[in-house]
Design a protein around this motif. Sequence first.
Motif, mmCIF file in Angstrom:
data_model
loop_
_atom_site.group_PDB
_atom_site.id
_atom_site.type_symbol
_atom_site.label_atom_id
_atom_site.label_comp_id
_atom_site.label_asym_id
_atom_site.label_seq_id
_atom_site.Cartn_x
_atom_site.Cartn_y
_atom_site.Cartn_z
ATOM 1 N N UNK A 209 -3.764 8.315 27.041
ATOM 2 C CA UNK A 209 -4.376 8.635 25.756
ATOM 3 C C UNK A 209 -3.314 8.810 24.676
ATOM 4 N N UNK A 210 -2.241 9.485 25.049
ATOM 5 C CA UNK A 210 -1.152 9.704 24.101
ATOM 6 C C UNK A 210 -0.542 8.350 23.686
ATOM 7 N N UNK A 211 -0.357 7.449 24.667
ATOM 8 C CA UNK A 211 0.205 6.130 24.360
ATOM 9 C C UNK A 211 -0.732 5.330 23.463
ATOM 10 N N UNK A 217 -1.574 4.594 15.803
ATOM 11 C CA UNK A 217 -0.847 5.121 14.645
ATOM 12 C C UNK A 217 0.209 4.119 14.177
ATOM 13 N N UNK A 218 0.836 3.459 15.103
ATOM 14 C CA UNK A 218 1.876 2.495 14.742
ATOM 15 C C UNK A 218 1.268 1.294 14.018
ATOM 16 N N UNK A 219 0.083 0.830 14.513
ATOM 17 C CA UNK A 219 -0.575 -0.316 13.870
ATOM 18 C C UNK A 219 -1.037 0.054 12.467
ATOM 19 N N UNK A 220 -1.645 1.233 12.357
ATOM 20 C CA UNK A 220 -2.094 1.690 11.048
ATOM 21 C C UNK A 220 -0.927 1.817 10.087
ATOM 22 N N UNK A 221 0.147 2.263 10.584
ATOM 23 C CA UNK A 221 1.331 2.407 9.730
ATOM 24 C C UNK A 221 1.773 1.046 9.224
ATOM 25 N N UNK A 222 1.812 0.060 10.072
ATOM 26 C CA UNK A 222 2.286 -1.265 9.687
ATOM 27 C C UNK A 222 1.302 -1.895 8.717
ATOM 28 N N UNK A 224 -1.051 -0.303 6.711
ATOM 29 C CA UNK A 224 -1.258 0.463 5.482
ATOM 30 C C UNK A 224 0.069 0.681 4.741
ATOM 31 N N UNK A 225 1.074 0.866 5.418
ATOM 32 C CA UNK A 225 2.366 1.139 4.762
ATOM 33 C C UNK A 225 3.424 0.189 5.298
ATOM 34 N N UNK A 226 3.285 -1.098 4.903
ATOM 35 C CA UNK A 226 4.256 -2.075 5.412
ATOM 36 C C UNK A 226 5.669 -1.867 4.912
ATOM 37 N N UNK A 227 5.750 -1.168 3.755
ATOM 38 C CA UNK A 227 7.072 -0.979 3.171
ATOM 39 C C UNK A 227 7.845 0.142 3.861
ATOM 40 N N UNK A 228 7.153 0.914 4.630
ATOM 41 C CA UNK A 228 7.841 2.017 5.307
ATOM 42 C C UNK A 228 8.560 1.474 6.523
#
Length: 228
Positions: A209-211, A217-222, A224-228
Amino acid sequence: MASTDVHVRVSEKEILKYDLEIKALIQDITEFTGPQSKLTEINADVKKCFHFLRLRIQDLEQMAMEQDKESDKQGLISQVEGHKKQMLSNQTAWRKANLASKLSIDKMEKHALLNGANDDVRQRKMTKEGMAQTTSDITENLMSISRMMAQQVQQSEDTITTLATSSRTAQETNEEFRTMTGTIQLGRKLITKYNRRELTDKLLIFLALALFLATVLYILKKRLFPFL
């Protein structure tokens, strides 16, 4: 003189007392029927009375010799002679009484022996008549004892059989108990194993579940915030 008269009267009274006691004892011997030991005791009492009587007569004779007046002396001597004659008469009566008593005792003993012999004859007859009954009673008692012993043996055999059965039952119960104990121990081991397995599964699920959450979270980050 007055003192002498007193002593004379005292001696006369004692002589009379012993004379009466001897006569009473002689009468007892004349009428005596047994046992021999009692007769011996009575004769011992007679001898004792004669001894004291003889002493009192001697005292009276001594006082007669000490009298001053010849008339008093002769009077006392006459009394002494009378007492001696009476004592001799009592001794003769005593011997006759013992002889009569002995004859009476012998007669009673012979009578008792004859009766005892008759009783023995009757007893032997009764014994012969009762021997058969006694033998029969003994035989019956022995048979009864034999039956009782047989019953006791049978009861003992039944008791031994019951004990053997109880022993087998106890052994079987013990075997079942040991089997149940082994089963319980095995179940305990399985439960412990399952508990460990459950803990491991929970840990794996938590890690997965943690993985998963980390991946999301990693996909959402990429995205939504590609510049980060």
